[in-house]
Design a protein around this motif. Structure first.
Motif, PDB file in Angstrom:
ATOM      1  N   THR A  44     -17.670 -44.479   0.755  1.00 31.77           N
ATOM      2  CA  THR A  44     -18.929 -44.514   1.511  1.00 31.77           C
ATOM      3  C   THR A  44     -19.400 -43.103   1.858  1.00 31.77           C
ATOM      4  O   THR A  44     -20.566 -42.758   1.667  1.00 31.77           O
ATOM      5  CB  THR A  44     -18.735 -45.321   2.806  1.00 31.77           C
ATOM      6  OG1 THR A  44     -18.059 -46.526   2.479  1.00 31.77           O
ATOM      7  CG2 THR A  44     -20.037 -45.637   3.457  1.00 31.77           C
ATOM      8  N   THR A  56     -13.719 -45.823   3.160  1.00 34.37           N
ATOM      9  CA  THR A  56     -14.421 -44.753   3.882  1.00 34.37           C
ATOM     10  C   THR A  56     -14.729 -43.605   2.939  1.00 34.37           C
ATOM     11  O   THR A  56     -15.832 -43.047   2.954  1.00 34.37           O
ATOM     12  CB  THR A  56     -13.550 -44.232   5.043  1.00 34.37           C
ATOM     13  OG1 THR A  56     -13.269 -45.320   5.913  1.00 34.37           O
ATOM     14  CG2 THR A  56     -14.248 -43.143   5.819  1.00 34.37           C
ATOM     15  N   PHE A  64      -1.954 -53.703  11.202  1.00 29.81           N
ATOM     16  CA  PHE A  64      -2.522 -52.354  11.185  1.00 29.81           C
ATOM     17  C   PHE A  64      -1.455 -51.277  11.084  1.00 29.81           C
ATOM     18  O   PHE A  64      -1.765 -50.105  10.996  1.00 29.81           O
ATOM     19  CB  PHE A  64      -3.386 -52.122  12.430  1.00 29.81           C
ATOM     20  CG  PHE A  64      -4.744 -52.729  12.301  1.00 29.81           C
ATOM     21  CD1 PHE A  64      -5.717 -52.111  11.538  1.00 29.81           C
ATOM     22  CD2 PHE A  64      -5.044 -53.917  12.922  1.00 29.81           C
ATOM     23  CE1 PHE A  64      -6.961 -52.658  11.406  1.00 29.81           C
ATOM     24  CE2 PHE A  64      -6.302 -54.476  12.796  1.00 29.81           C
ATOM     25  CZ  PHE A  64      -7.256 -53.853  12.035  1.00 29.81           C
ATOM     26  N   VAL A  81      -2.915 -40.827   2.453  1.00 28.27           N
ATOM     27  CA  VAL A  81      -2.741 -42.246   2.778  1.00 28.27           C
ATOM     28  C   VAL A  81      -2.267 -43.008   1.546  1.00 28.27           C
ATOM     29  O   VAL A  81      -1.392 -43.872   1.635  1.00 28.27           O
ATOM     30  CB  VAL A  81      -4.047 -42.828   3.363  1.00 28.27           C
ATOM     31  CG1 VAL A  81      -3.968 -44.334   3.454  1.00 28.27           C
ATOM     32  CG2 VAL A  81      -4.327 -42.239   4.726  1.00 28.27           C
ATOM     33  N   PHE A 123      -8.873 -48.917   4.368  1.00 26.50           N
ATOM     34  CA  PHE A 123      -9.832 -48.168   5.174  1.00 26.50           C
ATOM     35  C   PHE A 123     -10.082 -46.791   4.580  1.00 26.50           C
ATOM     36  O   PHE A 123     -11.221 -46.315   4.540  1.00 26.50           O
ATOM     37  CB  PHE A 123      -9.326 -48.045   6.618  1.00 26.50           C
ATOM     38  CG  PHE A 123      -9.607 -49.267   7.445  1.00 26.50           C
ATOM     39  CD1 PHE A 123     -10.710 -49.314   8.276  1.00 26.50           C
ATOM     40  CD2 PHE A 123      -8.785 -50.373   7.372  1.00 26.50           C
ATOM     41  CE1 PHE A 123     -10.989 -50.447   9.026  1.00 26.50           C
ATOM     42  CE2 PHE A 123      -9.047 -51.500   8.118  1.00 26.50           C
ATOM     43  CZ  PHE A 123     -10.153 -51.549   8.947  1.00 26.50           C
ATOM     44  N   ALA A 124      -9.025 -46.135   4.117  1.00 21.37           N
ATOM     45  CA  ALA A 124      -9.176 -44.771   3.609  1.00 21.37           C
ATOM     46  C   ALA A 124     -10.062 -44.748   2.368  1.00 21.37           C
ATOM     47  O   ALA A 124     -10.995 -43.951   2.275  1.00 21.37           O
ATOM     48  CB  ALA A 124      -7.812 -44.165   3.288  1.00 21.37           C
ATOM     49  N   LEU A 164      -2.925 -51.371   4.481  1.00 19.51           N
ATOM     50  CA  LEU A 164      -4.194 -51.567   5.178  1.00 19.51           C
ATOM     51  C   LEU A 164      -4.875 -50.221   5.453  1.00 19.51           C
ATOM     52  O   LEU A 164      -6.092 -50.108   5.388  1.00 19.51           O
ATOM     53  CB  LEU A 164      -3.982 -52.349   6.472  1.00 19.51           C
ATOM     54  CG  LEU A 164      -5.265 -52.950   7.051  1.00 19.51           C
ATOM     55  CD1 LEU A 164      -5.910 -53.904   6.082  1.00 19.51           C
ATOM     56  CD2 LEU A 164      -5.027 -53.629   8.366  1.00 19.51           C
ATOM     57  N   TRP A 165      -4.059 -49.203   5.740  1.00 14.58           N
ATOM     58  CA  TRP A 165      -4.663 -47.860   5.906  1.00 14.58           C
ATOM     59  C   TRP A 165      -5.412 -47.490   4.635  1.00 14.58           C
ATOM     60  O   TRP A 165      -6.492 -46.911   4.680  1.00 14.58           O
ATOM     61  CB  TRP A 165      -3.596 -46.779   6.159  1.00 14.58           C
ATOM     62  CG  TRP A 165      -2.678 -47.037   7.296  1.00 14.58           C
ATOM     63  CD1 TRP A 165      -2.845 -47.934   8.304  1.00 14.58           C
ATOM     64  CD2 TRP A 165      -1.436 -46.382   7.538  1.00 14.58           C
ATOM     65  NE1 TRP A 165      -1.779 -47.869   9.157  1.00 14.58           N
ATOM     66  CE2 TRP A 165      -0.898 -46.927   8.710  1.00 14.58           C
ATOM     67  CE3 TRP A 165      -0.724 -45.386   6.879  1.00 14.58           C
ATOM     68  CZ2 TRP A 165       0.325 -46.503   9.244  1.00 14.58           C
ATOM     69  CZ3 TRP A 165       0.479 -44.954   7.401  1.00 14.58           C
ATOM     70  CH2 TRP A 165       1.000 -45.523   8.574  1.00 14.58           C
TER      71      TRP A 165
END
Lengths: 186, 479
Positions: free
Chosen positions: B180, B177, B164, B248, B173-174, B169-170
């Motif tokens: 979405t 997200t 993490f 990011v 997620f970035a 990996l960020w």
């Protein structure tokens, strides 16, 4: 007056049309002052200040979203801290894995906060609005199709304690509403 | 004398009047008809031609990706030391384009820029389609795509847990997200307009399709109250989100130790570049759409003018960042850093660097002049330059920084293969095919928000106190 010649169906309420947004605003103030509680105004777009004209309080969706945001933050913190610092510390390039590496966890904490908040904003809004639903008695009113184009409507529900066919009709007439119609459910 | 003063005051007041956001005094039903009919009339011939071409191009991309997955990443021109090239260039290019849509829908909403209402829907759609194109590249560049689930923090028996602390990996997620939340925001905005299409539907299929999509929306103020709160919150959430996504993405580079990547200017520089490139793409697709569907009364020349100003501003920020990178390389006194930048401008990739400078820094300077901002063709040409320049920017950052490794024996050039080229070209097919489907099936202009900026949408319109209200103080959707 009947809809589709059906007088047996359950009475939903009384609907009326006004010509403009400003007429709807004024009518809403009058209905509010007359003390009705189960009623709504319908418009093609949200009208500025209408909440006050109707005497509505601020939406509490924001409280739900706040809780969701905190939840997302907590999940992300737990998801990263517990395995990465305690249970299964992963040493990469000899770098530390202790608490002071916390800035590296911020991006995902931020992302999950946003993600859960956004889901709650959208689905919470739908839930508070009682959506989705298949049908609603007001759609039985033919004229109501205009609401998503350029129609401005009021509807007072028959379950309102102050609802009375004659006095409600008189009140709606006094605010200048047209096409006053009784709306029946299925 | 007093009369003259009054006259000049009146003349001044006239000049200070805001231009209407919807021209020619269009009525609410005109707006509904005009926007909704784009989805209701049979598809015109040009649409079928454009859709056939773009979906064929999309298939080329699909084929290339299939070939890549079945054969391995060796079908790309990657080598050592250039381990990232067109794949990540394309990823950053597409994800950056998405940012303009979110800026228009969220940041301009919070700053009460009401002109956004007629462009936000299409721009948000563009965001989603650009992120779809972007998402392909990091997914397939991992090589063994069937192991991509390792990116998700799923308990497993392989003794694998995600790092993490890794920006890669960020990024997962970035970007996920971002996609979405963009979908949620876009769909929330669509609900009242889907209700409009539902109420206009003449056949069973449309009634069913739009009826399901509208979720039973009635347009009652008790619904609008929660709706507006949801929209405000989503805008508030999307604003930091959009700024964070490209930050990011830039961390993928900035947290490394590669000269040319390891700079603190990257996050703001990437965000400005993303908005810059995104607005150019918004104009690239909106100008033809406006011309074809005759939307000039809603997307006026003022709208185009404002977008050009944003391009000029962000383009200048990008130009500043280019200059500042050189300054810091010199001022920082690190010889590797200095070499990386001198090599960028004068090394074997000099042509890419100067293409980038010309397209991103020089070309938008035309927008200082009103004439060029008002002239559709010149706007379009500058936007094409910007689209090109922003792809080259990412190519320059990625490839020129990698191709000179720390060990001169590792130095190497990057040459794309046909798979590299056609995968990228094919993503334009995916992008345009999705956009063409969008304009056929969904209202490309946010009908209810455009109505809300009409003068007659103001609940105090036509009252005595209107004389005291500032001109242009129209209804605000935000609260």
């Amino acid at each position: 007056m009947t809809i589709n010649g059906n007088t047996q169906a359950q009475l939903f309420g009384m609907g009326a049309e006004v010509p403009t947004a400003s007429a709807l605003y004024q009518a809403a103030e009058r209905v509010r002052d007359a003390g009705y509680s189960r009623w709504d105004v319908y418009s093609p777009f949200p009208i500025h200040g209408m909440d006050r004209a109707m005497g509505l309080k601020k939406s509490w969706l924001s409280a739900l979203v706040f809780i969701a945001g905190i939840t997302g933050l907590t999940i992300a913190a737990a998801l990263q801290f517990y395995p990465s610092s305690i249970e299964y510390p992963l040493v990469v390039a000899g770098k530390p894995t202790d608490f002071f590496t916390v800035p590296a966890f911020f991006p995902i904490m931020f992302e999950l906060t946003i993600l859960l908040s956004a889901f709650t904003a959208t689905f919470g809004m739908l839930a508070l609005n009682g959506l989705p639903r298949w049908n609603h008695p007001i759609f039985n009113w033919d004229l109501f199709k205009k609401v998503s184009n350029d129609g401005f409507f009021l509807a007072i529900e028959s379950t309102d304690p102050k609802f009375d066919e004659e006095s409600t009709r008189a009140m709606l007439e006094s605010v200048g509403a047209k096409h006053i119609t009784l709306i029946y459910g299925d | 004398m007093a009369d003259a003063i009054m006259q000049s005051r009146e003349a001044a007041a006239e000049r200070l009047k805001r231009a209407p956001l919807v021209t020619n005094n269009r009525s609410m039903s005109w707006i509904t008809n005009h926007v909704a009919s784009c989805t209701e009339k049979p598809a015109p011939t040009w649409w079928w031609i454009a859709f056939t071409l773009s979906s064929s191009l999309a298939l080329v991309s699909v084929f290339c990706i299939g070939y890549l997955i079945s054969t391995g990443v060796g079908v790309w021109g990657l080598n050592h030391p250039v381990g990232w090239a067109w794949d990540i260039t394309n990823f950053v290019f597409w994800i950056g384009i998405g940012h303009a849509g979110t800026l228009i829908s969220a940041i301009l909403f919070l700053t009460r820029q009401k002109w956004r209402t007629s462009i936000n829907r299409a721009a948000e759609a563009m965001t989603l389609f650009a992120v779809v194109c972007a998402g392909i590249f990091p997914a397939v560049h991992v090589g063994r795509i069937w192991m991509v689930w390792f990116l998700a923090p799923v308990p497993n028996s392989n003794a694998i847990w995600q790092n993490f602390r890794s920006p890669l990996l960020w990024d997962v997620f970035a970007v996920s997200t971002y996609f979405t939340v963009s979908v949620l925001f876009w769909y929330t905005g669509l609900i009242p307009d889907l209700a409009t299409l539902r109420d206009r539907a003449t056949n069973k299929f449309r009634k069913f399709f739009y009826g399901i999509g509208a979720l039973g929306w009635r347009g009652g103020n008790r619904q609008w109250k929660h709706y507006e709160m949801a929209y405000l919150i989503l805008a508030g959430l999307s604003t930091p989100l959009v700024l964070s996504v490209h930050s990011v993405v830039s961390f993928d580079f900035a947290t490394s130790v590669i000269p040319g990547w390891h700079t603190t200017i990257f996050p703001p520089y990437f965000v400005a570049g993303a908005i810059f490139g995104g607005f150019a793409m918004v104009l690239t697709i909106m100008l033809p759409a406006r011309a074809i569907f005759g939307l000039h009364d809603m997307i006026t020349d003022d709208h185009v003018d404002k977008m050009c100003k944003i391009i000029l501003l962000t383009g200048s920020i990008v130009g500043y960042a280019y200059a500042m990178e050189f300054f810091i390389a010199w001022y920082g006194g690190n010889m590797y850093e200095q070499y990386a930048f001198i090599n960028r401008a004068t090394g074997p990739y000099w042509w890419a660097y100067w293409t980038m400078i010309f397209c991103n820094v020089v070309a938008p300077q035309l927008f200082w002049f009103r004439f060029f901002r008002r002239h559709v063709l010149s706007v379009f040409i500058v936007c094409m330059f910007v689209n090109t320049g922003m792809w080259f920017e990412r190519f320059v950052i990625i490839v020129t920084s990698l191709h000179r490794d720390f060990l001169p024996s590792s130095w190497n050039m990057f040459y794309p293969t046909w798979v590299d080229i056609w995968t990228f070209v094919g993503t334009f097919g995916i992008f345009f095919a999705l956009f063409l489907l969008f304009i056929r099936w969904l209202p490309m202009i946010c009908i209810f928000e455009v109505k809300a900026v009409l003068p007659e949408a103001d609940p105090h319109h036509g009252h005595d106190d209107q004389a005291h209200a500032p001109v242009g103080a129209l209804k605000e959707v935000a609260h």
